[in-house]
Design an enzyme around this catalytic site. Structure first.
Site, PDB file in Angstrom:
ATOM      1  N   ASN A  37       0.848  -1.188   0.000  1.00  0.00           N
ATOM      2  CA  ASN A  37       0.000   0.000   0.000  1.00  0.00           C
ATOM      3  C   ASN A  37       0.882   1.236   0.000  1.00  0.00           C
ATOM      4  OD1 ASN A  37       0.633   0.080   2.951  1.00  0.00           O
ATOM      5  ND2 ASN A  37      -0.842  -1.613   2.984  1.00  0.00           N
ATOM      6  N   SER A  88      -6.754   0.912   3.147  1.00  0.00           N
ATOM      7  CA  SER A  88      -5.779  -0.135   3.442  1.00  0.00           C
ATOM      8  C   SER A  88      -5.884  -0.556   4.902  1.00  0.00           C
ATOM      9  CB  SER A  88      -4.372   0.409   3.158  1.00  0.00           C
ATOM     10  OG  SER A  88      -3.424  -0.391   3.825  1.00  0.00           O
ATOM     11  N   GLU A  90      -3.626  -1.314   6.771  1.00  0.00           N
ATOM     12  CA  GLU A  90      -2.500  -0.806   7.548  1.00  0.00           C
ATOM     13  C   GLU A  90      -2.590   0.703   7.790  1.00  0.00           C
ATOM     14  OE1 GLU A  90       0.001  -2.968   5.080  1.00  0.00           O
ATOM     15  OE2 GLU A  90       0.103  -4.664   6.462  1.00  0.00           O
ATOM     16  N   HIS A 173       6.729 -10.673   6.584  1.00  0.00           N
ATOM     17  CA  HIS A 173       5.669  -9.876   5.975  1.00  0.00           C
ATOM     18  C   HIS A 173       6.209  -8.968   4.872  1.00  0.00           C
ATOM     19  CE1 HIS A 173       2.077  -6.893   6.649  1.00  0.00           C
ATOM     20  NE2 HIS A 173       2.382  -7.058   5.382  1.00  0.00           N
TER      21      HIS A 173
HETATM   22 ZN   LIG Z   1       1.454  -6.054   3.858  1.00  0.00          ZN
END
Ligand SMILES: [Zn+2]
Length: 225
Positions: A37, A88, A90, A173
């Protein structure tokens, strides 16, 4: 055909730049599927407080259009919903990083392969390439694995990133790269992945030389990013 409201905090040009870099992240092998993102800080304008523009969740990059992006206040309130996608996942992490680093105006999150190889091994990404030193500024720390969607994670990530380095690995990740603008943040993400690959391969063959920005003689007049 564009439907960006003339009152939007985020210009069409900025939205197009963000969509461009989303697609570029896939083309450069930094992301797969809908991973990753991007967000950009929007300065306060008169009575309008600071905000960010951020990519939506789960939208294929080849179908993402500038209208899909969301504008969110720094307290997390969605100011512009775009075409109706969620932001997103996040988002709280992005906001925590903007709070911690006033010099940062763009964030690029990627999930590239060699960053993740070293992250899975728990190894910080030490600079072995000049570009890495110039863009990331130093060794990229690794944050131990945990889910990355809450503000507490964001605050710990921002704390571990600190004030001087421009990227952090989230183990198992991916990478969060920061920059004074979007172009710079994207170059950080590219430089760290390229460096991670060379670092990993060099370790197979021997002991690579690690670069330290503080000990590099920069010629007079050299333009640094
Ligand atoms: Zn990610």
């Amino acid at each position: 055909m564009s439907h960006i409201a003339t009152t939007s905090r985020a210009s069409l040009a900025l939205r197009e730049e963000i969509v461009y870099y989303c697609r570029e992240s896939v083309r450069c092998g930094l992301n797969f599927n809908t991973q990753g993102n991007i967000s950009v800080r929007l300065p306060a304008v008169g009575p309008e407080p600071e905000a960010i523009v951020i990519t939506p969740s789960g939208v294929r990059y080849d179908r993402m259009v500038p209208e899909d992006l969301l504008v969110v206040a720094t307290d997390g309130t969605v100011l512009e919903t775009g075409t109706g996608y969620e932001s997103s996942t996040e988002l709280p992490v992005h906001l925590a990083h903007y709070r911690r680093r006033p010099d940062v105006h763009a964030l690029v999150h990627t999930e590239s392969t060699y960053v993740n190889v070293l992250g899975a091994l728990g190894r910080p990404i030490e600079p072995v390439l000049l570009n890495m030193v110039l863009y990331a500024k130093g060794a990229v720390p690794v944050m131990p694995f945990e889910f990355s969607t809450n503000a507490a994670f964001g605050e710990r990530s921002a704390e571990l990133l600190g004030d001087d380095v421009n990227a952090i690995v989230w183990a198992n990740h991916g990478l969060l790269a920061v920059g004074h603008d979007l172009d710079a943040a994207f170059k950080v993400a590219v430089a760290v992945e390229e460096n991670a690959e060379v670092l990993y391969l060099a370790h197979q063959a021997g002991e690579p030389r690690i670069l330290d920005l503080a000990h590099i003689a920069v010629p007079d007049g050299a333009r640094l990013p």
